[in-house]
Design a protein around this motif. Structure first.
Motif, PDB file in Angstrom:
ATOM      1  N   ARG A  97       3.818 -27.810 -37.493  1.00  0.00           N
ATOM      2  CA  ARG A  97       3.237 -28.921 -38.272  1.00  0.00           C
ATOM      3  C   ARG A  97       1.920 -28.567 -38.958  1.00  0.00           C
ATOM      4  N   HIS A  98       1.255 -27.480 -38.502  1.00  0.00           N
ATOM      5  CA  HIS A  98      -0.050 -27.148 -39.093  1.00  0.00           C
ATOM      6  C   HIS A  98      -0.147 -25.689 -39.525  1.00  0.00           C
ATOM      7  N   GLY A  99       0.940 -24.956 -39.442  1.00  0.00           N
ATOM      8  CA  GLY A  99       0.898 -23.530 -39.797  1.00  0.00           C
ATOM      9  C   GLY A  99       1.294 -23.313 -41.235  1.00  0.00           C
ATOM     10  N   GLU A 100       0.515 -23.905 -42.180  1.00  0.00           N
ATOM     11  CA  GLU A 100       0.937 -23.869 -43.579  1.00  0.00           C
ATOM     12  C   GLU A 100       0.575 -22.565 -44.286  1.00  0.00           C
ATOM     13  N   VAL A 179     -11.660 -25.111 -33.397  1.00  0.00           N
ATOM     14  CA  VAL A 179     -10.443 -24.633 -34.060  1.00  0.00           C
ATOM     15  C   VAL A 179      -9.466 -24.179 -32.982  1.00  0.00           C
ATOM     16  N   LEU A 180      -8.216 -24.022 -33.408  1.00  0.00           N
ATOM     17  CA  LEU A 180      -7.189 -23.453 -32.526  1.00  0.00           C
ATOM     18  C   LEU A 180      -6.907 -22.049 -33.044  1.00  0.00           C
ATOM     19  N   PHE A 221      -6.184 -21.435 -37.040  1.00  0.00           N
ATOM     20  CA  PHE A 221      -5.577 -22.531 -37.814  1.00  0.00           C
ATOM     21  C   PHE A 221      -6.601 -23.116 -38.779  1.00  0.00           C
ATOM     22  N   PRO A 222      -6.208 -23.356 -40.037  1.00  0.00           N
ATOM     23  CA  PRO A 222      -7.155 -23.953 -40.980  1.00  0.00           C
ATOM     24  C   PRO A 222      -7.464 -25.423 -40.663  1.00  0.00           C
ATOM     25  N   THR A 223      -6.518 -26.143 -40.076  1.00  0.00           N
ATOM     26  CA  THR A 223      -6.738 -27.565 -39.754  1.00  0.00           C
ATOM     27  C   THR A 223      -7.785 -27.677 -38.643  1.00  0.00           C
ATOM     28  N   PRO A 224      -8.828 -28.499 -38.832  1.00  0.00           N
ATOM     29  CA  PRO A 224      -9.789 -28.687 -37.735  1.00  0.00           C
ATOM     30  C   PRO A 224      -9.062 -29.144 -36.473  1.00  0.00           C
ATOM     31  N   SER A 230      -5.217 -34.914 -32.781  1.00  0.00           N
ATOM     32  CA  SER A 230      -4.796 -36.319 -32.871  1.00  0.00           C
ATOM     33  C   SER A 230      -3.444 -36.465 -33.580  1.00  0.00           C
ATOM     34  N   GLU A 231      -3.163 -35.560 -34.555  1.00  0.00           N
ATOM     35  CA  GLU A 231      -1.889 -35.675 -35.283  1.00  0.00           C
ATOM     36  C   GLU A 231      -0.726 -35.071 -34.498  1.00  0.00           C
TER      37      GLU A 231
END
Ligand SMILES: Cc1cc2nc3c(=O)[nH]c(=O)nc-3n(C[C@@H](O)[C@H](O)[C@H](O)COP(=O)(O)OP(=O)(O)OC[C@H]3O[C@@H](n4cnc5c(N)ncnc54)[C@H](O)[C@@H]3O)c2cc1C
Length: 386
Positions: A97-100, A179-180, A221-224, A230-231
């Motif tokens: 879901r976040h590995g874009e 970050v992850l 991961f770029p997403t904080p 939370s997502e």
């Protein structure tokens, strides 16, 4: 649609593996506290480790609901094995879901092609279970990073191909600016700092470690992490944990029902005193099932409606899922003891409930329920409107 009535190919495969592999080894895994190698081999064989990855990228393209159904089934047979698949799948869900970025997509394809096993280093020695706060930090050096983290518990850390760790974004970042980061086995050193001789979930092999990792910066991961948590990470974690806990509850229910039925056959025409408890058990299992179904539906709603996904109502409901599901599991297992009596208390009877009870205690501590309730209280104090 109820979880109970659902029968997919994946769920059938889970039942087959549960009966043929997890069940026969569960007591030995528990007694010796060993890693359930045969379970994870079976997961690899049927593709469960890559279940959530799309077919185009080499996975099974399963939905979260389908994986939840798989864990309900596996939880009946060996909660440690089911927990390993749940913890792994939480990391896969973050990757899906976040590995874009191309680097994360390439890693995802490798997870699918090589059936990599992913572990989690979310907790930290200094902050214990406050996973939304880090002391350790990612240190950038050109195109690479280094990370030094003291982790009190990494399940199956010694057996994992990669560890997903949380950390501050930089050494100057605030504790909550996290970050992850993906740390791969050939690029990290794990120094074990404690033993894992625990009451339950013994097969998860979860001692403490010092994690010393390096890797390419594009494995951050770029997403904080706050958004990623939370997502995806928090709701998926609570849904997948609740799934295997439902499986454990169903097993306790099935054992106590068999016991009461045997007692009823011995004295035809009279209701055994424990039989009334069966009705309470059935209600408890139904409540847990409904709780899980509601949470699965709420995650789907949050995905479709970002405003709802960002709401306090959604956040508190996903927190409450974990607290309520782990509490219900404990209540259900306690009731099963009252029904089975000494046959449930004995360690080697067909109605033995010891392992399920010990595993159920751990459910309340995996991110301590009190800590989650404190988080919810803080959110509710600032919630506006109805
Ligand atoms: C079977 C199992 C497998 C696990 N696997 C992993 C894994 O793979 N990776 C990982 O990172 N972690 C894992 N964990 C550990 C993680 O779930 C724990 O949350 C973490 O280790 C901290 O636990 P704790 O009880 O020491 O600390 P805390 O959560 O800090 O709890 C300690 C005490 O603090 C109290 N407390 C409650 N709220 C607060 C607050 N707001 N401030 C301060 N104290 C508070 C609690 O009530 C409790 O009494 C696992 C745990 C279990 C049981």
């Amino acid at each position: 649609m109820t979880t109970a009535g659902r029968d997919t190919g994946l769920r059938d495969a889970a039942r087959e593996i549960g009966e043929g592999v997890l069940g026969p080894n569960a007591d030995d895994v528990d007694a010796t506290g060993r890693f359930p190698t045969e379970s994870v081999d079976a997961f690899r064989q049927v593709g469960f480790l890559r279940a959530l990855i799309s077919v185009e990228e080499g996975g099974l393209g399963a939905t979260l609901d389908e994986l939840s159904d798989v864990l309900i089934e596996l939880g009946r047979w060996c909660a440690s094995s089911a927990m390993i698949l749940a913890l792994h799948s939480i990391q896969v869900a973050c990757l899906v879901r976040h590995g874009e970025t191309e680097a994360l997509a390439a890693f995802r394809r490798r997870v699918a092609a090589q059936n990599l096993l992913l572990a989690s280093a979310a907790a930290e020695a200094e902050v214990r279970g406050d996973v939304r706060s880090s002391v350790c930090a990612v240190r950038a050096d050109g195109e690479s990073f280094t990370l030094h983290k003291l982790v009190p518990v990494i399940s199956y850390g010694s057996y994992a191909d990669a560890v997903f760790a949380t950390a501050r974004r930089t050494p100057d970042s605030a504790p909550s600016d996290q970050v992850l980061v993906i740390c791969e086995k050939d690029e990290f050193a794990l120094t074990q700092t404690s033993d894992w001789d625990a009451l339950g979930f013994r097969g998860t092999c979860s001692p403490g470690f010092v994690l010393d990792a390096r890797g390419p910066l594009n494995h951050v991961f770029p997403t904080p992490f706050g958004d990623l948590s939370s997502e995806t990470m928090l709701p998926v974690t609570h849904i997948l944990w609740a799934s295997l806990w439902l499986g454990m509850a169903k097993e306790a229910d099935a054992r106590s029902r068999r016991f009461a039925q045997q007692a009823a056959r011995r004295s035809p025409g009279s209701l055994p005193p424990s039989a009334l408890r069966l009705s309470e058990m059935a209600l408890g299992v139904q409540q847990l099932d409904d709780l899980l179904l509601g949470a699965r539906a709420r995650l789907a709603t949050a995905d479709a409606d970002p405003d709802y996904g960002a709401s306090i109502a959604y956040a508190t409901s996903m927190n409450s899922l974990k607290v309520a599901a782990s509490g219900l599991l404990q209540e259900i297992v306690q009731k099963a003891f009252l029904i089975c009596g000494m046959a449930g208390y004995a360690n080697h009877s067909p109605f033995s409930l010891g392992r399920i009870l010990r595993d159920a205690v751990g459910a309340q501590l995996m991110i301590n329920n009190d800590r989650i309730n404190v988080n919810n209280a803080e959110l509710l104090l600032v919630q506006r409107g109805r």
